[in-house]
Write a protein that holds these residues in place. Structure first.
Motif, PDB file in Angstrom:
ATOM      1  N   GLU A 213     -39.522  -4.059  -2.353  1.00 28.70           N
ATOM      2  CA  GLU A 213     -38.378  -4.843  -1.907  1.00 28.70           C
ATOM      3  C   GLU A 213     -38.815  -5.916  -0.924  1.00 28.70           C
ATOM      4  O   GLU A 213     -39.506  -5.625   0.048  1.00 28.70           O
ATOM      5  N   LEU A 214     -38.422  -7.136  -1.196  1.00 26.21           N
ATOM      6  CA  LEU A 214     -38.667  -8.270  -0.314  1.00 26.21           C
ATOM      7  C   LEU A 214     -37.323  -8.788   0.156  1.00 26.21           C
ATOM      8  O   LEU A 214     -36.412  -8.957  -0.656  1.00 26.21           O
ATOM      9  N   LYS A 215     -37.206  -9.021   1.461  1.00 26.26           N
ATOM     10  CA  LYS A 215     -35.973  -9.555   2.036  1.00 26.26           C
ATOM     11  C   LYS A 215     -36.304 -10.779   2.872  1.00 26.26           C
ATOM     12  O   LYS A 215     -36.975 -10.666   3.896  1.00 26.26           O
TER      13      LYS A 215
ATOM     14  N   PHE B 171     -36.174 -10.094  -3.487  1.00 25.51           N
ATOM     15  CA  PHE B 171     -35.986  -9.413  -4.772  1.00 25.51           C
ATOM     16  C   PHE B 171     -36.343  -7.947  -4.612  1.00 25.51           C
ATOM     17  O   PHE B 171     -36.943  -7.530  -3.629  1.00 25.51           O
ATOM     18  N   LYS B 172     -35.942  -7.164  -5.610  1.00 25.95           N
ATOM     19  CA  LYS B 172     -36.194  -5.726  -5.596  1.00 25.95           C
ATOM     20  C   LYS B 172     -36.650  -5.301  -6.981  1.00 25.95           C
ATOM     21  O   LYS B 172     -36.097  -5.745  -7.990  1.00 25.95           O
ATOM     22  N   VAL B 173     -37.669  -4.448  -7.029  1.00 28.56           N
ATOM     23  CA  VAL B 173     -38.156  -3.864  -8.278  1.00 28.56           C
ATOM     24  C   VAL B 173     -38.036  -2.350  -8.121  1.00 28.56           C
ATOM     25  O   VAL B 173     -38.659  -1.763  -7.234  1.00 28.56           O
ATOM     26  N   ASP B 174     -37.213  -1.752  -8.953  1.00 32.36           N
ATOM     27  CA  ASP B 174     -37.001  -0.308  -8.871  1.00 32.36           C
ATOM     28  C   ASP B 174     -38.092   0.456  -9.610  1.00 32.36           C
ATOM     29  O   ASP B 174     -38.801  -0.099 -10.459  1.00 32.36           O
ATOM     30  N   GLU B 175     -38.214   1.732  -9.275  1.00 33.52           N
ATOM     31  CA  GLU B 175     -39.205   2.595  -9.912  1.00 33.52           C
ATOM     32  C   GLU B 175     -38.987   2.618 -11.424  1.00 33.52           C
ATOM     33  O   GLU B 175     -37.860   2.738 -11.907  1.00 33.52           O
ATOM     34  N   GLY B 176     -40.067   2.440 -12.176  1.00 36.13           N
ATOM     35  CA  GLY B 176     -40.014   2.472 -13.626  1.00 36.13           C
ATOM     36  C   GLY B 176     -39.731   1.129 -14.277  1.00 36.13           C
ATOM     37  O   GLY B 176     -39.862   1.011 -15.493  1.00 36.13           O
ATOM     38  N   GLU B 177     -39.338   0.136 -13.495  1.00 36.48           N
ATOM     39  CA  GLU B 177     -39.083  -1.187 -14.057  1.00 36.48           C
ATOM     40  C   GLU B 177     -40.391  -1.901 -14.358  1.00 36.48           C
ATOM     41  O   GLU B 177     -41.371  -1.749 -13.640  1.00 36.48           O
TER      42      GLU B 177
ATOM     43  N   VAL C 102     -41.072  -6.753   3.921  1.00 33.63           N
ATOM     44  CA  VAL C 102     -41.583  -6.295   2.622  1.00 33.63           C
ATOM     45  C   VAL C 102     -41.828  -4.796   2.711  1.00 33.63           C
ATOM     46  O   VAL C 102     -42.500  -4.325   3.630  1.00 33.63           O
ATOM     47  N   SER C 103     -41.284  -4.066   1.757  1.00 32.35           N
ATOM     48  CA  SER C 103     -41.552  -2.618   1.720  1.00 32.35           C
ATOM     49  C   SER C 103     -41.959  -2.209   0.310  1.00 32.35           C
ATOM     50  O   SER C 103     -41.470  -2.747  -0.681  1.00 32.35           O
ATOM     51  N   VAL C 104     -42.899  -1.286   0.263  1.00 35.12           N
ATOM     52  CA  VAL C 104     -43.381  -0.703  -0.989  1.00 35.12           C
ATOM     53  C   VAL C 104     -43.234   0.807  -0.856  1.00 35.12           C
ATOM     54  O   VAL C 104     -43.776   1.396   0.085  1.00 35.12           O
ATOM     55  N   ALA C 105     -42.492   1.411  -1.752  1.00 38.17           N
ATOM     56  CA  ALA C 105     -42.210   2.852  -1.717  1.00 38.17           C
ATOM     57  C   ALA C 105     -41.626   3.272  -0.377  1.00 38.17           C
ATOM     58  O   ALA C 105     -41.934   4.331   0.151  1.00 38.17           O
ATOM     59  N   GLY C 106     -40.799   2.394   0.202  1.00 40.17           N
ATOM     60  CA  GLY C 106     -40.151   2.694   1.472  1.00 40.17           C
ATOM     61  C   GLY C 106     -40.987   2.451   2.713  1.00 40.17           C
ATOM     62  O   GLY C 106     -40.531   2.676   3.824  1.00 40.17           O
ATOM     63  N   HIS C 107     -42.211   1.998   2.552  1.00 38.84           N
ATOM     64  CA  HIS C 107     -43.116   1.745   3.685  1.00 38.84           C
ATOM     65  C   HIS C 107     -43.239   0.239   3.935  1.00 38.84           C
ATOM     66  O   HIS C 107     -43.506  -0.527   3.004  1.00 38.84           O
ATOM     67  N   ASP C 108     -43.079  -0.163   5.176  1.00 38.93           N
ATOM     68  CA  ASP C 108     -43.250  -1.565   5.554  1.00 38.93           C
ATOM     69  C   ASP C 108     -44.714  -1.938   5.422  1.00 38.93           C
ATOM     70  O   ASP C 108     -45.581  -1.262   5.982  1.00 38.93           O
ATOM     71  N   VAL C 109     -45.037  -3.017   4.695  1.00 37.39           N
ATOM     72  CA  VAL C 109     -46.422  -3.383   4.458  1.00 37.39           C
ATOM     73  C   VAL C 109     -47.105  -3.926   5.720  1.00 37.39           C
ATOM     74  O   VAL C 109     -48.328  -3.909   5.796  1.00 37.39           O
TER      75      VAL C 109
END
Length: 67
Positions: free
Chosen positions: A3-5, A22-28, A58-65
């Motif tokens: 997820e990018l905000k 934008f947001k990319v959900d799991e499995g997309e 920016v977060s990946v799997a709920g973690h802030d990069v």
């Protein structure tokens, strides 16, 4: 999952990307397309933690990069 905000990246005074969200959900499965100079590589480097964003979150799997 990803997820990018309101992500922005400046190189000096030059805005490489501005206000991307934008947001990319799991499995997309997605494509990341655009012309040369559109900011695709810069955005991917921010998502992977190679470059820090100048602004936004920016977060990946709920973690802030950044952290």
């Amino acid at each position: 999952m990803i997820e990018l905000k309101n992500v922005t990246k400046y190189f000096g005074d030059y805005p490489a990307i501005t206000d991307i969200s934008f947001k990319v959900d799991e499995g997309e499965i997605v494509g990341f397309l655009g012309p040369n100079g559109a900011g695709k590589s810069t955005t991917m480097k921010i998502i992977t933690g190679f470059l820090p964003p100048s602004g936004g979150k920016v977060s990946v799997a709920g973690h802030d990069v950044v952290t």
